[in-house]
Design a protein around this motif. Structure first.
Motif, PDB file in Angstrom:
ATOM      1  N   UNK A  27       0.830  -1.212   0.000  1.00  0.00           N
ATOM      2  CA  UNK A  27       0.000   0.000   0.000  1.00  0.00           C
ATOM      3  C   UNK A  27       0.860   1.256   0.000  1.00  0.00           C
ATOM      4  N   UNK A  28       0.399   2.290  -0.674  1.00  0.00           N
ATOM      5  CA  UNK A  28       1.181   3.520  -0.791  1.00  0.00           C
ATOM      6  C   UNK A  28       1.509   4.114   0.565  1.00  0.00           C
ATOM      7  N   UNK A  29       0.576   4.014   1.518  1.00  0.00           N
ATOM      8  CA  UNK A  29       0.813   4.587   2.847  1.00  0.00           C
ATOM      9  C   UNK A  29       1.992   3.922   3.535  1.00  0.00           C
ATOM     10  N   UNK A  30       2.127   2.603   3.359  1.00  0.00           N
ATOM     11  CA  UNK A  30       3.244   1.882   3.977  1.00  0.00           C
ATOM     12  C   UNK A  30       4.551   2.247   3.281  1.00  0.00           C
ATOM     13  N   UNK A  31       4.524   2.331   1.945  1.00  0.00           N
ATOM     14  CA  UNK A  31       5.747   2.699   1.222  1.00  0.00           C
ATOM     15  C   UNK A  31       6.184   4.109   1.612  1.00  0.00           C
ATOM     16  N   UNK A  32       5.208   5.030   1.747  1.00  0.00           N
ATOM     17  CA  UNK A  32       5.562   6.399   2.148  1.00  0.00           C
ATOM     18  C   UNK A  32       6.207   6.397   3.531  1.00  0.00           C
ATOM     19  N   UNK A  33       5.657   5.620   4.455  1.00  0.00           N
ATOM     20  CA  UNK A  33       6.252   5.532   5.793  1.00  0.00           C
ATOM     21  C   UNK A  33       7.654   4.925   5.724  1.00  0.00           C
ATOM     22  N   UNK A  34       7.829   3.928   4.844  1.00  0.00           N
ATOM     23  CA  UNK A  34       9.146   3.317   4.673  1.00  0.00           C
ATOM     24  C   UNK A  34      10.149   4.338   4.135  1.00  0.00           C
ATOM     25  N   UNK A  35       9.753   5.055   3.083  1.00  0.00           N
ATOM     26  CA  UNK A  35      10.635   6.054   2.484  1.00  0.00           C
ATOM     27  C   UNK A  35      10.962   7.154   3.495  1.00  0.00           C
ATOM     28  N   UNK A  36       9.984   7.580   4.281  1.00  0.00           N
ATOM     29  CA  UNK A  36      10.205   8.610   5.299  1.00  0.00           C
ATOM     30  C   UNK A  36      11.153   8.112   6.370  1.00  0.00           C
ATOM     31  N   UNK A  37      10.969   6.852   6.800  1.00  0.00           N
ATOM     32  CA  UNK A  37      11.832   6.284   7.834  1.00  0.00           C
ATOM     33  C   UNK A  37      13.274   6.178   7.351  1.00  0.00           C
ATOM     34  N   UNK A  38      13.440   5.746   6.108  1.00  0.00           N
ATOM     35  CA  UNK A  38      14.788   5.640   5.540  1.00  0.00           C
ATOM     36  C   UNK A  38      15.435   7.021   5.461  1.00  0.00           C
ATOM     37  N   UNK A  39      14.668   8.007   4.996  1.00  0.00           N
ATOM     38  CA  UNK A  39      15.195   9.370   4.893  1.00  0.00           C
ATOM     39  C   UNK A  39      15.592   9.900   6.258  1.00  0.00           C
ATOM     40  N   UNK A  40      14.748   9.666   7.249  1.00  0.00           N
ATOM     41  CA  UNK A  40      15.035  10.118   8.620  1.00  0.00           C
ATOM     42  C   UNK A  40      16.304   9.452   9.137  1.00  0.00           C
ATOM     43  N   UNK A  41      16.435   8.157   8.882  1.00  0.00           N
ATOM     44  CA  UNK A  41      17.598   7.410   9.361  1.00  0.00           C
ATOM     45  C   UNK A  41      18.881   7.877   8.681  1.00  0.00           C
ATOM     46  N   UNK A  42      18.787   8.188   7.387  1.00  0.00           N
ATOM     47  CA  UNK A  42      19.977   8.571   6.627  1.00  0.00           C
ATOM     48  C   UNK A  42      20.527   9.921   7.047  1.00  0.00           C
ATOM     49  N   UNK A  43      19.652  10.865   7.330  1.00  0.00           N
ATOM     50  CA  UNK A  43      20.088  12.246   7.522  1.00  0.00           C
ATOM     51  C   UNK A  43      20.052  12.713   8.979  1.00  0.00           C
TER      52      UNK A  43
END
Length: 410
Positions: free
Chosen positions: A310-326
């Motif tokens: 689901x798009x909502x889960x992918x968005x949360x995944x992408x946000x989590x990865x971005x948060x973790x990276x930076x």
């Protein structure tokens, strides 16, 4: 409006007012590097800028000759105009330092990451840092491309990246070679258009100046290499060296000043230059937040067919990865929310480490992984219509900022 004239040499020795903490930077990095930084804040790309001026003056015939030269070489162009001839002579001349075997190894090291993680490193990794620069964000928001047409522009950036790293992509006349030249000329078009519209050089320096181009180049080298490392996708010292050699040649094709990238051969030397730039740059602004949110939405849409979640889960995944990276500080400045998936980051990292270790022990497994990545990239459907950087050198000259096509729903 009349074209804004270049600043006199006496004024270009004065730092743009947007540069901050210069005395602190001089103490840490040395006066020579800081003075070079100031000089290159006012520097564009002489060869590419001259080509754009010729295209405006000479019209269709010049555009046709330029495109022939990019695709087939200067030797096929009859009576090239001076700027086009100088531009093609430069890009067709391999610098003495280029090692073609290292270019191939650098390409393969990058492809060994896999297509999904290259997408993560491009959006959440590279572009998040690019958009955090207020001057770069201002240019991008002025074009409208990355707010109203975020997915299309991300796909175009991805197409440039993929065409560059595919095997043989940087050979003369290949897609990656042509795309890098087209991107370089698009930068020149945007630069000249903004200068016509009362761009404040004393405050911001030249639009898309050498420092900003180097910062963006580091956003596709140091930043993703560091980001991938955080998720267990590590590289050996020879791999990193070859990857930087590969990207140095891309920097050459893009018209970046050698004084900024030739000494960058590993993560430590890259980090020093990026910290010099970051530490003298103002923090994020509202434009940065708008761009990052548009990028996260676009990455979510692009990954949905592959991940089948689901798009909502992918968005949360992408946000989590971005948060973790930076990290929390930059993520909070960019209004990137923390999500429940953040708790899964250690598991994702462990899976990547296991896969990476297996590939290192087995050259056959590594080769198969690279081949799968190449196959995945070759199976990406072509973009509908021409890209912004392609149209910049093929369609009639316009005085407005180039716009991306609207991406149609699949």
């Amino acid at each position: 409006m009349d074209r804004q004239q270049p600043l006199p040499a006496t004024q270009t020795s004065t730092p743009p007012t947007s540069l901050i903490r210069l005395e602190e930077a001089r103490q840490r990095f040395g006066d020579q590097k800081v003075q070079l930084l100031i000089e290159l804040m006012y520097t564009g790309d002489t060869l590419a800028d001259a080509v754009i001026k010729e295209l405006e003056e000479l019209g269709f015939e010049a555009r046709a000759k330029l495109n022939s030269g990019i695709k087939e070489g200067l030797e096929v162009v009859e009576q090239p105009s001076p700027a086009i001839q100088a531009f093609l002579q430069q890009v067709e001349s391999y610098p003495a330092w280029v090692d073609k075997e290292r270019l191939q190894r650098g390409s393969e090291a990058f492809l060994s990451v896999g297509n999904v993680w290259l997408t993560f490193s491009l959006g959440p990794g590279s572009l998040t840092h690019t958009y955090s620069s207020p001057s770069i964000a201002q240019v991008l928001v002025k074009t409208g491309n990355l707010t109203t047409m975020a997915q299309r522009r991300l796909l175009e950036t991805g197409a440039w990246n993929v065409s560059s790293i595919l095997p043989g992509g940087l050979l003369r006349g290949a897609d990656g070679y042509a795309t890098n030249l087209q991107v370089r000329l698009l930068h020149a078009r945007v630069r000249q258009t903004l200068l016509r519209h009362n761009w404040d050089q004393q405050a911001l320096g030249t639009p898309i100046n050498q420092v900003e181009m180097t910062r963006t180049w580091l956003d596709f080298t140091y930043v993703p290499f560091n980001a991938l490392h955080k998720f267990g996708i590590t590289f050996s010292e020879p791999e990193i060296s070859d990857m930087y050699h590969f990207w140095q040649y891309i920097a050459y094709l893009l018209g970046i000043d050698e004084r900024l990238y030739r000494d960058i051969v590993d993560q430590a030397s890259a980090q020093e230059i990026l910290e010099l730039i970051d530490n003298t740059t103002e923090g994020t602004n509202q434009d940065s937040q708008v761009l990052v949110r548009a990028m996260l939405d676009a990455v979510t849409a692009i990954l949905q067919p592959t991940l089948k979640l689901p798009s909502s889960i992918i968005f949360d995944l992408v946000s989590a990865i971005t948060h973790h990276l930076h990290g929390n500080r930059l993520a909070d400045q960019l209004a990137i929310k923390k999500t429940w998936i953040s708790a899964l980051m250690p598991v994702i990292t462990l899976i990547n480490r296991v896969q990476r270790a297996w590939n290192r022990r087995s050259p056959v497994a590594r080769r198969c992984f690279i081949d799968r990545t190449v196959t995945a990239f070759l199976q990406i459907p072509p973009l509908q219509g021409s890209t912004t950087y392609q149209r910049n050198v093929t369609e009639p000259t316009q005085q407005e900022l180039p716009k991306a096509l609207v991406q149609q729903a699949e």
